[in-house]
Write a protein that holds these residues in place. Structure first.
Motif, PDB file in Angstrom:
ATOM      1  N   LEU A  63      16.345 163.332  91.834  1.00  0.00           N
ATOM      2  CA  LEU A  63      15.053 163.512  91.189  1.00  0.00           C
ATOM      3  C   LEU A  63      14.052 164.153  92.129  1.00  0.00           C
ATOM      4  N   LEU A  64      13.208 165.010  91.565  1.00  0.00           N
ATOM      5  CA  LEU A  64      12.087 165.580  92.319  1.00  0.00           C
ATOM      6  C   LEU A  64      10.827 165.287  91.523  1.00  0.00           C
ATOM      7  N   ASP A  65       9.921 164.566  92.136  1.00  0.00           N
ATOM      8  CA  ASP A  65       8.675 164.197  91.475  1.00  0.00           C
ATOM      9  C   ASP A  65       7.638 163.897  92.552  1.00  0.00           C
ATOM     10  N   PRO A  66       6.407 164.347  92.357  1.00  0.00           N
ATOM     11  CA  PRO A  66       5.382 164.094  93.376  1.00  0.00           C
ATOM     12  C   PRO A  66       5.058 162.613  93.582  1.00  0.00           C
ATOM     13  N   ALA A  67       5.257 161.783  92.554  1.00  0.00           N
ATOM     14  CA  ALA A  67       4.885 160.372  92.648  1.00  0.00           C
ATOM     15  C   ALA A  67       5.941 159.576  93.413  1.00  0.00           C
ATOM     16  N   ALA A  68       5.523 158.937  94.491  1.00  0.00           N
ATOM     17  CA  ALA A  68       6.453 158.142  95.293  1.00  0.00           C
ATOM     18  C   ALA A  68       6.983 156.937  94.521  1.00  0.00           C
ATOM     19  N   ASP A  69       6.219 156.465  93.538  1.00  0.00           N
ATOM     20  CA  ASP A  69       6.619 155.278  92.772  1.00  0.00           C
ATOM     21  C   ASP A  69       7.030 155.626  91.343  1.00  0.00           C
ATOM     22  N   ALA A  70       7.568 156.812  91.137  1.00  0.00           N
ATOM     23  CA  ALA A  70       7.976 157.263  89.808  1.00  0.00           C
ATOM     24  C   ALA A  70       9.034 156.315  89.228  1.00  0.00           C
ATOM     25  N   PRO A  71       8.975 156.020  87.910  1.00  0.00           N
ATOM     26  CA  PRO A  71       9.882 155.051  87.293  1.00  0.00           C
ATOM     27  C   PRO A  71      11.369 155.313  87.516  1.00  0.00           C
ATOM     28  N   ALA A  72      11.811 156.547  87.462  1.00  0.00           N
ATOM     29  CA  ALA A  72      13.242 156.840  87.633  1.00  0.00           C
ATOM     30  C   ALA A  72      13.666 156.770  89.089  1.00  0.00           C
ATOM     31  N   GLY A  73      12.715 156.740  89.994  1.00  0.00           N
ATOM     32  CA  GLY A  73      13.024 156.691  91.416  1.00  0.00           C
ATOM     33  C   GLY A  73      13.813 155.467  91.825  1.00  0.00           C
ATOM     34  N   GLN A  74      13.800 154.433  90.997  1.00  0.00           N
ATOM     35  CA  GLN A  74      14.567 153.218  91.289  1.00  0.00           C
ATOM     36  C   GLN A  74      16.048 153.402  90.982  1.00  0.00           C
ATOM     37  N   LEU A  75      16.396 154.480  90.257  1.00  0.00           N
ATOM     38  CA  LEU A  75      17.764 154.642  89.768  1.00  0.00           C
ATOM     39  C   LEU A  75      18.579 155.713  90.479  1.00  0.00           C
ATOM     40  N   ALA A  76      17.919 156.581  91.222  1.00  0.00           N
ATOM     41  CA  ALA A  76      18.640 157.717  91.804  1.00  0.00           C
ATOM     42  C   ALA A  76      17.931 158.172  93.072  1.00  0.00           C
ATOM     43  N   GLU A  77      18.607 159.052  93.790  1.00  0.00           N
ATOM     44  CA  GLU A  77      17.978 159.670  94.953  1.00  0.00           C
ATOM     45  C   GLU A  77      16.711 160.375  94.488  1.00  0.00           C
ATOM     46  N   HIS A  78      15.599 160.078  95.118  1.00  0.00           N
ATOM     47  CA  HIS A  78      14.304 160.604  94.685  1.00  0.00           C
ATOM     48  C   HIS A  78      13.617 161.294  95.848  1.00  0.00           C
ATOM     49  N   GLN A  79      13.291 162.559  95.654  1.00  0.00           N
ATOM     50  CA  GLN A  79      12.499 163.290  96.640  1.00  0.00           C
ATOM     51  C   GLN A  79      11.062 163.298  96.156  1.00  0.00           C
ATOM     52  N   PRO A  80      10.194 162.506  96.771  1.00  0.00           N
ATOM     53  CA  PRO A  80       8.788 162.519  96.375  1.00  0.00           C
ATOM     54  C   PRO A  80       8.082 163.717  97.014  1.00  0.00           C
ATOM     55  N   ALA A  81       8.028 164.797  96.270  1.00  0.00           N
ATOM     56  CA  ALA A  81       7.421 166.028  96.774  1.00  0.00           C
ATOM     57  C   ALA A  81       6.907 166.846  95.600  1.00  0.00           C
ATOM     58  N   GLY A  82       6.024 167.771  95.914  1.00  0.00           N
ATOM     59  CA  GLY A  82       5.487 168.657  94.889  1.00  0.00           C
ATOM     60  C   GLY A  82       6.513 169.684  94.449  1.00  0.00           C
TER      61      GLY A  82
END
Length: 132
Positions: free
Chosen positions: A31-50
């Motif tokens: 996942l790529l999303d600016p929000a560090a606490d994005a809901p899907a971030g709990q389920l997969a590798e999450h890059q908190p970036a713009g």
């Protein structure tokens, strides 16, 4: 057998539902999303970036099989940049059309897809004419 890894632009509720639906099918997600606490971030590798940094997008694309997005307001430029490295579906041109309702409705009509009546409205006079 190698698992398919899908990149998702956006990690909100729809990204979360997409990942939850994909896991039983043996899919993996990044996942790529600016929000560090994005809901899907709990389920997969999450890059908190713009979405606007070329180096981040290139790093995000590495190892992905395909990229999609969870909402239509993802910057088209990000989808185009990713399409240089990995297939993006729906393609960036579809994303661009979805961001402009008039373009989208005209596109649907050109494909023979029924739409409710509509008219472009850029002024009060346009509105009055459309209502009439």
């Amino acid at each position: 057998m190698r698992q398919t890894t899908i990149g998702i632009l956006g990690a909100g509720q729809l990204g979360r539902m997409l990942a939850l639906a994909g896991y039983p099918l043996g899919l993996r997600f990044r996942l790529l999303d600016p929000a560090a606490d994005a809901p899907a971030g709990q389920l997969a590798e999450h890059q908190p970036a713009g979405y606007d940094d070329a180096a981040t997008l290139e790093q995000f694309a590495a190892g992905l099989d395909v990229v999609t997005y969870e909402f239509e307001n993802v910057p088209v430029a990000a989808a185009r940049a990713l399409a240089e490295h990995v297939p993006v579906f729906p393609p960036p041109a579809a994303l661009e059309a979805a961001q402009d309702r008039l373009t989208e409705k005209n596109f649907f009509q050109n494909l023979g897809i029924a739409t409710p009546p509509f008219a472009p409205v850029d002024s009060r006079a346009d509105l009055d004419a459309a209502i009439a």
